[in-house]
Design a protein around this motif. Sequence first.
Motif, PDB file in Angstrom:
ATOM      1  N   GLU A  24       0.808  -1.268   0.175  1.00 23.79           N
ATOM      2  CA  GLU A  24      -0.174   0.026  -0.122  1.00 23.79           C
ATOM      3  C   GLU A  24       0.466   1.184  -0.056  1.00 23.79           C
ATOM      4  OE1 GLU A  24      -3.477  -0.175  -0.402  1.00 23.79           O
ATOM      5  OE2 GLU A  24      -3.880  -1.782  -0.025  1.00 23.79           O
ATOM      6  N   VAL A  25       0.414   2.385  -0.970  1.00 25.15           N
ATOM      7  CA  VAL A  25       0.852   3.822  -0.612  1.00 25.15           C
ATOM      8  C   VAL A  25       0.847   4.100   0.811  1.00 25.15           C
ATOM      9  CG1 VAL A  25       1.614   5.691  -2.221  1.00 25.15           C
ATOM     10  CG2 VAL A  25       1.200   3.501  -3.729  1.00 25.15           C
ATOM     11  N   PRO A  26       0.411   4.749   1.134  1.00 24.16           N
ATOM     12  CA  PRO A  26       0.186   5.789   2.488  1.00 24.16           C
ATOM     13  C   PRO A  26       0.101   6.912   1.974  1.00 24.16           C
ATOM     14  CG  PRO A  26       2.430   5.041   2.846  1.00 24.16           C
ATOM     15  CD  PRO A  26       2.598   5.034   1.542  1.00 24.16           C
ATOM     16  N   TRP A  27      -1.272   7.565   2.498  1.00 25.19           N
ATOM     17  CA  TRP A  27      -1.714   8.146   1.943  1.00 25.19           C
ATOM     18  C   TRP A  27      -1.008   9.852   1.446  1.00 25.19           C
ATOM     19  CZ3 TRP A  27      -2.583  12.606   4.509  1.00 25.19           C
ATOM     20  CH2 TRP A  27      -2.964  12.549   5.614  1.00 25.19           C
ATOM     21  N   GLN A  28      -0.034   9.676   2.391  1.00 21.11           N
ATOM     22  CA  GLN A  28       0.582  11.078   2.461  1.00 21.11           C
ATOM     23  C   GLN A  28       1.376  11.364   0.961  1.00 21.11           C
ATOM     24  OE1 GLN A  28       0.839   8.710   4.559  1.00 21.11           O
ATOM     25  NE2 GLN A  28       0.977   9.424   6.790  1.00 21.11           N
ATOM     26  N   HIS A  29       1.497   9.864   0.329  1.00 21.26           N
ATOM     27  CA  HIS A  29       2.982   9.906  -0.833  1.00 21.26           C
ATOM     28  C   HIS A  29       1.698   9.241  -1.834  1.00 21.26           C
ATOM     29  CE1 HIS A  29       6.373  10.799   1.598  1.00 21.26           C
ATOM     30  NE2 HIS A  29       5.561   9.781   2.562  1.00 21.26           N
ATOM     31  N   TYR A  30       0.189   9.639  -2.043  1.00 22.94           N
ATOM     32  CA  TYR A  30      -0.494   9.079  -2.933  1.00 22.94           C
ATOM     33  C   TYR A  30      -0.144  10.124  -4.072  1.00 22.94           C
ATOM     34  CZ  TYR A  30      -4.284   7.748  -5.734  1.00 22.94           C
ATOM     35  OH  TYR A  30      -5.096   7.798  -6.865  1.00 22.94           O
ATOM     36  N   GLN A  31      -0.135   9.212  -4.972  1.00 24.63           N
ATOM     37  CA  GLN A  31      -0.484  10.634  -6.094  1.00 24.63           C
ATOM     38  C   GLN A  31      -1.491   9.318  -7.188  1.00 24.63           C
ATOM     39  OE1 GLN A  31       0.464  14.276  -7.564  1.00 24.63           O
ATOM     40  NE2 GLN A  31       0.245  14.227  -5.319  1.00 24.63           N
ATOM     41  N   PRO A  32      -2.006   9.848  -8.200  1.00 23.30           N
ATOM     42  CA  PRO A  32      -2.383   8.848  -9.507  1.00 23.30           C
ATOM     43  C   PRO A  32      -1.930   8.786 -10.249  1.00 23.30           C
ATOM     44  CG  PRO A  32      -3.131  11.230  -9.462  1.00 23.30           C
ATOM     45  CD  PRO A  32      -2.736  11.384  -8.387  1.00 23.30           C
ATOM     46  N   THR A  33      -2.185   8.211 -11.146  1.00 24.39           N
ATOM     47  CA  THR A  33      -1.081   7.352 -12.464  1.00 24.39           C
ATOM     48  C   THR A  33      -1.458   8.041 -13.435  1.00 24.39           C
ATOM     49  OG1 THR A  33      -2.401   5.527 -12.461  1.00 24.39           O
ATOM     50  CG2 THR A  33      -0.230   5.515 -11.110  1.00 24.39           C
ATOM     51  N   ASN A  34      -0.786   8.102 -15.165  1.00 16.23           N
ATOM     52  CA  ASN A  34      -1.405   8.812 -15.542  1.00 16.23           C
ATOM     53  C   ASN A  34      -1.533   6.952 -16.894  1.00 16.23           C
ATOM     54  OD1 ASN A  34      -2.484  10.439 -17.432  1.00 16.23           O
ATOM     55  ND2 ASN A  34      -0.443  11.118 -17.639  1.00 16.23           N
ATOM     56  N   GLY A  35      -2.550   7.020 -17.554  1.00 13.97           N
ATOM     57  CA  GLY A  35      -2.221   6.294 -18.684  1.00 13.97           C
ATOM     58  C   GLY A  35      -2.331   4.819 -18.301  1.00 13.97           C
TER      59      GLY A  35
END
Length: 162
Positions: A24-35
């Motif tokens: 899991e990616v911690p919510w503080q470091h989440y960024q969406p993916t593109n493509g």
Amino acid sequence: MCPAMGWQDCGQRFYCPFCGKLSEVPWQHYQPTNGVNGVRVDKEKRPELSTGSYEILNSQKGEAAALLLAIDVSVSALRGGHLEFVTQQIQMLLNSMKREDGDALDVRVGLMTYDSRIHLYDLSPELSRPHMLVITETEDLQLPVREGLLVPLKDCISSIDR
């Protein structure tokens, strides 16, 4: 992180090709993916996502793997809480590298911190505490080859915890 890791579930998890785990990616470091390739939208702004490095060792040589932990200790890392987060993650990582019998895996570990300078730590078990070597000249970097910079995990895990 290294460029070989893959992002899944729109950036909420990442897959490590070395250990085979989905984390899991911690919510503080989440960024969406593109493509369709699952590339994070902040890849160019976060060098650790694109320029991390790794080496696959030839296990036939019989040498233990080496893990050099490089930690940003700049003022911005301190203010942003990143340093505290990273140290917690490193402790979890090193503790997860213990076998069921409590012994550490056969891995050599080194510790390096950096801000405008580079700080290398001698983690030799003979020392009462780690010694720090400060490298101020970073333009034409030549890292010294010294005993104690890469030490078996079982010999230095208590020093790193401290």
